[in-house]
Design an enzyme around this catalytic site. Sequence first.
Site, PDB file in Angstrom:
ATOM      1  N   SER A  59      33.466  39.799  -6.038  1.00 28.84           N
ATOM      2  CA  SER A  59      32.961  38.439  -6.216  1.00 28.84           C
ATOM      3  C   SER A  59      31.434  38.501  -6.156  1.00 28.84           C
ATOM      4  CB  SER A  59      33.487  37.542  -5.098  1.00 28.84           C
ATOM      5  OG  SER A  59      32.978  37.998  -3.855  1.00 28.84           O
ATOM      6  N   ASP A  96      34.446  38.901 -10.224  1.00 25.51           N
ATOM      7  CA  ASP A  96      35.465  37.901  -9.911  1.00 25.51           C
ATOM      8  C   ASP A  96      34.783  36.544  -9.687  1.00 25.51           C
ATOM      9  OD1 ASP A  96      38.011  37.041  -9.284  1.00 25.51           O
ATOM     10  OD2 ASP A  96      37.978  37.764  -7.213  1.00 25.51           O
ATOM     11  N   ASP A 118      34.200  31.489 -14.225  1.00 30.13           N
ATOM     12  CA  ASP A 118      35.100  30.460 -13.725  1.00 30.13           C
ATOM     13  C   ASP A 118      34.411  29.107 -13.804  1.00 30.13           C
ATOM     14  OD1 ASP A 118      36.704  28.719 -12.408  1.00 30.13           O
ATOM     15  OD2 ASP A 118      36.719  29.782 -10.498  1.00 30.13           O
ATOM     16  N   GLY A 193      43.438  33.217  -0.445  1.00 27.45           N
ATOM     17  CA  GLY A 193      43.424  33.338   1.011  1.00 27.45           C
ATOM     18  C   GLY A 193      44.746  33.780   1.618  1.00 27.45           C
ATOM     19  N   ASN A 271      45.548  39.736  -9.264  1.00 22.82           N
ATOM     20  CA  ASN A 271      44.470  39.923  -8.297  1.00 22.82           C
ATOM     21  C   ASN A 271      45.017  40.029  -6.877  1.00 22.82           C
ATOM     22  OD1 ASN A 271      42.934  39.459 -10.544  1.00 22.82           O
ATOM     23  ND2 ASN A 271      41.811  37.716  -9.695  1.00 22.82           N
ATOM     24  N   ILE A 272      44.586  41.059  -6.169  1.00 23.34           N
ATOM     25  CA  ILE A 272      45.024  41.244  -4.786  1.00 23.34           C
ATOM     26  C   ILE A 272      43.813  41.495  -3.911  1.00 23.34           C
ATOM     27  CG2 ILE A 272      46.398  42.690  -3.230  1.00 23.34           C
ATOM     28  CD1 ILE A 272      48.185  43.216  -5.786  1.00 23.34           C
ATOM     29  N   ASP A 273      43.529  40.550  -3.044  1.00 26.01           N
ATOM     30  CA  ASP A 273      42.401  40.657  -2.131  1.00 26.01           C
ATOM     31  C   ASP A 273      42.884  40.574  -0.683  1.00 26.01           C
ATOM     32  OD1 ASP A 273      39.969  40.654  -0.856  1.00 26.01           O
ATOM     33  OD2 ASP A 273      39.169  38.889  -1.841  1.00 26.01           O
TER      34      ASP A 273
HETATM   35 ZN   LIG Z   1      40.484  34.171  -7.616  1.00 25.72          ZN
END
Ligand SMILES: [Zn+2]
Length: 326
Positions: A59, A96, A118, A193, A271-273
């Site tokens: 990000s 991101d 975005d 989150g 997406n995996i955060d």
């Molecule tokens: Zn996102």
Amino acid sequence: MSEAMNYKNLGLVNTREMFKQAMAERYAVPAYNFNNMEQLQGIIIGCAESKSPVILQVSGGARKYANSVFLPYMAMGAVQMVKDLGAEIPIALHLDHGDSFELAKSCIDSGFSSVMLDGSHHSFEKNAALTRQVVDYAHEREVTVEGELGVLAGVEDEVSHEVSHYTKPEEVEEFVAKTGVDSLAISIGTSHGAFKFKVKPGEEVPPLRFDILEEIEKRVPGFPIVLHGASSVEPEYVKMINAFGGKMDDAVGIPAEQLRRASQSAVCKINIDSDGRLAITAFIRKVFAENPAEFDPRKYLGPARDALIEMVKRKNEQVLGSAGKA
Ligand SMILES: [Zn+2]
């Protein structure tokens, strides 16, 4: 960095071929977020060992944290490390949730192979115009662009929304045509989150809106779709965190089964955060709880990195279907 750096010189690729293959063979390319060396190594080793293509994702906040000059060299280091491991996997470096043309341009000029703009919080027209501006700049440099329509609930670094607004399928065709984007993030019930849903114990989380996804697939056949906020918030990590002094009682994510189903559709990027953050935090807490005298960072970051490698391999093999596709 005074002169523009091209991603090809870093050994990176854009997402075009990755998504083409993922669409044809019905799996999703993982996009794992990172901020530091251990996370990056965990992701890259996990993907090299499971022979999966990978999108390394940061990000704007993560780029600032790692330092924008330092960051491209981290990605270059990852590319070289994969070679040294004897693996050959395509690696993209992706922004991101870019929120302005200037940020996207700065990333492209410093070696990113893919960027997201975005503009989902703007009006349709403004979102389309802003995305188009980024696409024009990016495509001249063979950088791919992800757009977003619809708003996801939850918190992701500087992006935060109380409620989600599902993507309207009837807007997708026009948006894709107007902007020329290479992929589109949509909102079908995932959320950013580790606290994605308010559910009581024993209650099921609300299912993803596969009906919206199917309608979008009909309107833009063969077009790559992206799912954000798609961590499962693995209960094993949450349990560990809570057992070793943490407090994440209500953490809940997207069931793996639903992500598996999405991976087999037009969804080409997941997406995996949060799951990566949880794995690392769980294992660091474990070391500190069991050995309070430990102060060598290698002794707690090492096990955290190992846990991330295992998590990445498991996701690629069992959820996204990307293992063995590189
Ligand atoms: Zn996102």
